[in-house]
Design a protein around this motif. Structure first.
Motif, mmCIF file in Angstrom:
data_model
loop_
_atom_site.group_PDB
_atom_site.id
_atom_site.type_symbol
_atom_site.label_atom_id
_atom_site.label_comp_id
_atom_site.label_asym_id
_atom_site.label_seq_id
_atom_site.Cartn_x
_atom_site.Cartn_y
_atom_site.Cartn_z
ATOM 1 N N LEU A 311 5.659 -3.271 6.640
ATOM 2 C CA LEU A 311 4.789 -3.477 5.474
ATOM 3 C C LEU A 311 4.809 -4.912 4.977
ATOM 4 C CD1 LEU A 311 2.879 -2.364 3.364
ATOM 5 C CD2 LEU A 311 4.858 -1.735 1.976
ATOM 6 N N LEU A 312 5.995 -5.474 4.758
ATOM 7 C CA LEU A 312 6.054 -6.838 4.235
ATOM 8 C C LEU A 312 5.431 -7.830 5.199
ATOM 9 C CD1 LEU A 312 9.428 -7.365 2.375
ATOM 10 C CD2 LEU A 312 7.293 -6.398 1.586
ATOM 11 N N ASN A 314 3.042 -7.245 7.361
ATOM 12 C CA ASN A 314 1.593 -7.077 7.333
ATOM 13 C C ASN A 314 0.978 -7.617 6.038
ATOM 14 O OD1 ASN A 314 1.200 -5.887 9.892
ATOM 15 N ND2 ASN A 314 1.920 -3.912 9.116
ATOM 16 N N LEU A 315 1.661 -7.417 4.922
ATOM 17 C CA LEU A 315 1.176 -7.973 3.658
ATOM 18 C C LEU A 315 1.155 -9.493 3.717
ATOM 19 C CD1 LEU A 315 2.854 -5.655 0.971
ATOM 20 C CD2 LEU A 315 0.452 -5.692 1.683
ATOM 21 N N ASP A 316 2.162 -10.060 4.345
ATOM 22 C CA ASP A 316 2.206 -11.507 4.501
ATOM 23 C C ASP A 316 1.014 -12.004 5.322
ATOM 24 O OD1 ASP A 316 3.240 -14.124 4.316
ATOM 25 O OD2 ASP A 316 4.294 -13.911 6.215
ATOM 26 N N ILE A 320 -0.315 -11.917 1.059
ATOM 27 C CA ILE A 320 0.387 -11.401 -0.127
ATOM 28 C C ILE A 320 1.883 -11.618 0.039
ATOM 29 C CG2 ILE A 320 0.840 -9.355 -1.529
ATOM 30 C CD1 ILE A 320 -1.827 -8.227 -0.392
ATOM 31 N N ALA A 369 -3.818 -7.106 -4.154
ATOM 32 C CA ALA A 369 -2.616 -6.495 -3.574
ATOM 33 C C ALA A 369 -2.769 -4.983 -3.482
ATOM 34 C CB ALA A 369 -1.396 -6.865 -4.410
ATOM 35 N N LYS A 372 -4.951 -3.864 -0.540
ATOM 36 C CA LYS A 372 -4.309 -3.940 0.764
ATOM 37 C C LYS A 372 -3.202 -2.886 0.920
ATOM 38 C CE LYS A 372 -6.908 -7.346 1.888
ATOM 39 N NZ LYS A 372 -8.029 -7.083 2.818
ATOM 40 N N ILE A 373 -2.463 -2.653 -0.163
ATOM 41 C CA ILE A 373 -1.394 -1.654 -0.111
ATOM 42 C C ILE A 373 -1.978 -0.264 0.090
ATOM 43 C CG2 ILE A 373 0.399 -0.509 -1.489
ATOM 44 C CD1 ILE A 373 0.845 -3.268 -2.836
#
Length: 378
Positions: A311-312, A314-316, A320, A369, A372-373
């Motif tokens: 998750l982190l 992919n958020l990056d 994000i 955010a 995307k989440i």
């Protein structure tokens, strides 16, 4: 690509006014503060003025403020002094302290045979005050209590008045890592007597590489670093003049605008909590981070109803920036020591994310955010 920065508990963007002050200092305060000529005297004078101005925010004397390179150094300086200089034989702390405290405590335990007791915590990370009192009365050994004012992962606010009262009534020293609190909350050290606190400028829109330690004047301090006798003989090393002035400016801005910033950031945090629950009602919040009256308005630790090790990452990729609170997201096979200490095994394995806000965070940032989440939750 749009970028959203939601990792302000790790570090904050520098305020433009802070940068201006530092730039001006670089041009005009190039003298060594230890030099006796006019250039050195000028540099020394601005440092001492900054020390006085910073001390006023906490209702203490300027002589009680020691400039350091960071909150980590400040914590080390305090803990080492407590053991090597002030006769502390026992330290009471918690298992959810920052590693800048915990790792030092473990080292002191191993090297100097200091007794270490961990105060009990409930599933929300709250300190068991009765257990703390019981531990304080258990032994007559010189004791230091070290508990952070605001937890950097779950945002819990320590009941500082009750802790300081317990320490005082049991003749224990009290150290609080206040790195996440300074610049965000009023700390009056006359109303709430704490023996030692710490600060790091980059947590309140100041520069990295500078902080300070507060030592109550009734305690003598000896240096860890030897060589130049700077900082009243407590911390040898040529002072970082420009960073100190940047920290002074950042702190002034923070406390001048405290009420406005608190209201603005609280609105963003509240908005985010409500929107997250709209996305998925099974989302939970770690510690007290969703309780606005018991947690920092800058921190929200979210536990998702699933495990997603990527998750982190992919958020990056989506622009994000956030921090993880579980294994694989922090880059550590052990995961978050804070969440491991307070959650059961099943909940600790779920993906947790720390979102942290600043005065520069907008509802539009939060909406992006959330968008995307949401794609990972359905």
């Amino acid at each position: 690509m749009k970028t959203v920065y939601l990792d302000n508990a790790a570090t904050t963007p520098m305020d433009v006014e802070v940068i201006k002050v530092m730039q001006e200092s670089m041009l005009t305060n190039f003298g060594n503060p230890s030099s006796t000529h006019q250039f050195g005297r000028k540099a020394k004078a601005v440092i001492e003025t900054a020390r006085k101005n910073i001390a006023k925010h906490f209702n203490v004397s300027s002589s009680e403020i020691i400039f350091t390179s960071s909150g980590t150094e400040a914590n080390n300086l305090i803990l080492y002094n407590a053991v090597l200089n002030l006769g502390v034989k026992r330290i009471i702390t918690s298992k959810i302290e920052h590693h800048a405290v915990l790792h030092v405590v473990y080292y002191l335990q191993e090297t100097y045979n200091i007794k270490v007791d961990f105060v009990n915590l409930n599933e929300l990370g709250e300190v068991d005050l009765q257990d703390l009192e019981d531990k304080l009365t258990l032994s007559a050994e010189k004791t230091l209590v070290s508990l952070m004012m605001i937890n950097n992962e779950i945002g819990n606010i320590l009941p500082i008045d009750k802790i300081s009262s317990l320490c005082k009534s049991n003749n224990a020293l009290f150290h609080s890592d206040t790195v996440q609190a300074i610049g965000h909350y009023i700390i009056d050290l006359q109303k709430n007597p704490i023996d030692f606190i710490t600060a790091s400028a980059h947590k309140f829109h100041g520069p990295k590489g500078v902080g300070f330690a507060y030592f109550n004047k009734q305690h003598t301090v000896k240096p860890m670093l030897h060589g130049g006798n700077q900082e009243k003989g407590v911390r040898s090393s040529t002072e970082n003049v420009h960073a100190i002035l940047g920290m002074e400016k950042a702190l002034k801005i923070a406390y001048t605008n405290l009420t406005k910033d608190l209201q603005q950031i609280t609105e963003v945090k509240t908005y985010f909590i409500n929107k997250l629950l709209d996305v998925n009602s099974q989302i939970a919040f770690n510690g007290l981070s969703s309780q606005l009256d018991k947690s920092s308005y800058t921190i929200l630790n979210v536990r998702l109803p699933l495990k997603n090790n990527m998750l982190l990452f992919n958020l990056d990729l989506m622009g994000i920036a956030v921090s993880g609170g579980s294994a694989c997201q922090s880059g550590s096979s052990k995961g978050s020591h804070v969440l491991t200490a307070i959650l059961n095994e099943v909940e600790a394995k779920k993906t947790s994310v720390r979102f942290s806000f600043s005065k520069f965070t907008t509802k539009q940032d939060v909406d992006y955010a959330l968008q995307k989440i949401s794609s990972f939750l359905f």
